[in-house]
Design a protein around this motif. Sequence first.
Motif, short mmCIF file in Angstrom:
data_model
loop_
_atom_site.label_atom_id
_atom_site.label_comp_id
_atom_site.label_asym_id
_atom_site.label_seq_id
_atom_site.Cartn_x
_atom_site.Cartn_y
_atom_site.Cartn_z
N ASP A 57 0.82 -1.22 0.00
CA ASP A 57 0.00 0.00 0.00
C ASP A 57 0.86 1.26 0.00
O ASP A 57 0.54 2.24 -0.71
CB ASP A 57 -0.92 0.01 1.23
CG ASP A 57 -1.98 -1.08 1.16
OD1 ASP A 57 -2.27 -1.55 0.04
OD2 ASP A 57 -2.52 -1.46 2.22
N GLU A 61 0.87 4.25 -2.84
CA GLU A 61 0.59 5.64 -2.48
C GLU A 61 1.74 6.55 -2.90
O GLU A 61 1.54 7.65 -3.42
CB GLU A 61 0.35 5.75 -0.97
CG GLU A 61 0.00 7.15 -0.51
CD GLU A 61 -0.26 7.23 0.98
OE1 GLU A 61 -0.39 8.36 1.50
OE2 GLU A 61 -0.33 6.17 1.64
N GLY A 66 -3.46 6.05 -6.84
CA GLY A 66 -4.88 6.19 -6.53
C GLY A 66 -5.52 4.82 -6.40
O GLY A 66 -5.00 3.94 -5.72
N GLN A 67 -6.65 4.62 -7.09
CA GLN A 67 -7.34 3.34 -7.05
C GLN A 67 -6.88 2.40 -8.17
O GLN A 67 -7.41 1.30 -8.31
CB GLN A 67 -8.86 3.58 -7.17
CG GLN A 67 -9.45 4.40 -6.04
CD GLN A 67 -9.19 3.76 -4.68
OE1 GLN A 67 -9.45 2.56 -4.50
NE2 GLN A 67 -8.69 4.53 -3.72
N ARG A 68 -5.93 2.83 -8.94
CA ARG A 68 -5.46 1.99 -10.05
C ARG A 68 -4.66 0.80 -9.52
O ARG A 68 -4.11 0.83 -8.42
CB ARG A 68 -4.58 2.79 -11.00
CG ARG A 68 -5.21 4.05 -11.59
CD ARG A 68 -4.18 4.72 -12.49
NE ARG A 68 -4.55 6.03 -12.95
CZ ARG A 68 -4.32 7.18 -12.28
NH1 ARG A 68 -3.70 7.12 -11.09
NH2 ARG A 68 -4.71 8.34 -12.76
N THR A 69 -4.58 -0.22 -10.34
CA THR A 69 -3.69 -1.35 -10.07
C THR A 69 -2.67 -1.42 -11.21
O THR A 69 -2.85 -0.82 -12.26
CB THR A 69 -4.47 -2.67 -10.00
OG1 THR A 69 -5.14 -2.89 -11.25
CG2 THR A 69 -5.48 -2.64 -8.86
#
Length: 316
Positions: A57, A61, A66-69
Amino acid sequence: ITNNVIGVASSGLPKAQNVGYIIPTKIAMVFLKEYLNQGSWSGICETGLETIPLENDAMREFLRMGQRTGVRVVSVAPLGAAQGKIHSGDILVEVDGLAVSNEHTVPLQLGEQKVDLDYGVLISQKQKGEITRIKVLRNGEEIEQQIVFAPIPPLARRFDRYDSSPRYLLVGGLVFSVMSLPLFNEFCELRREDRRLNVTTTTYFAAVKRWKDRPEQEVIILLRTLKHPVNLGYNFASTRILSRFNGKSMESLAQLAEEVSKALDADGSTEEFLRFGFEDDPEEFDSMVLKAEGIRKADLELCKNHRISQPAVLEG
């Protein structure tokens, strides 16, 4: 192609039980189409990307994902199609519109099942010339690239009698060759008591885990030493990677043969010694030195004594 089954291409591990592999249908069709059209096979398309997972994590960050993988690019093959378009440090987030997970996978629908497979399968199953859409995250900004991937020439040749045949150069009893997978596989198949030399894992990984920087580049190794008075005191039990000859960087066995010939045979040559520097030597430190005088005579004597047809085989 007549849609008739003529056999199943597969392979396995001879020393393991119930471990086998089968070639996917799409890759088999890529092979058949290219071979029938061109009469040859150049290999599967490769990304030329070395990537690492992004499961942490804090790292995601820090990279402003963000919320991307996605996965982080460590290196790009210098001779690959992605060179100049994808950079070390980029985050690979999409391939052909499919999101890349933090574990290198993309979701694929196979029949009635959805499975997660390595993103590389999207490229390896394509015909030559097909475009792949790549999306990367670079410094927090999304960048899209269209890349036509292709086979990448490996640093270590892979297949015996296809792209790899035995090659060597004899210099004062020092036997130089080129690191290849068939060479390493043959060594591994020998019983320990039958091994007369040691092909080290360091030598193996230097050839397998590195990208090829230039088309002619090879990993030159000192394979063994044939005893003769000219090399008295040099008797290494393990392979070593050659870096320099007479202070000049060496990139191929053919280049080494040419430089040795200049030092020994060229009119007006002033070379009194042949100096060999290896990868495990300190910089500008040559751990093996031979006197130039008498080298050619010694090699002919060794060829006769060991029933070697000629001092060098450079094509294969």
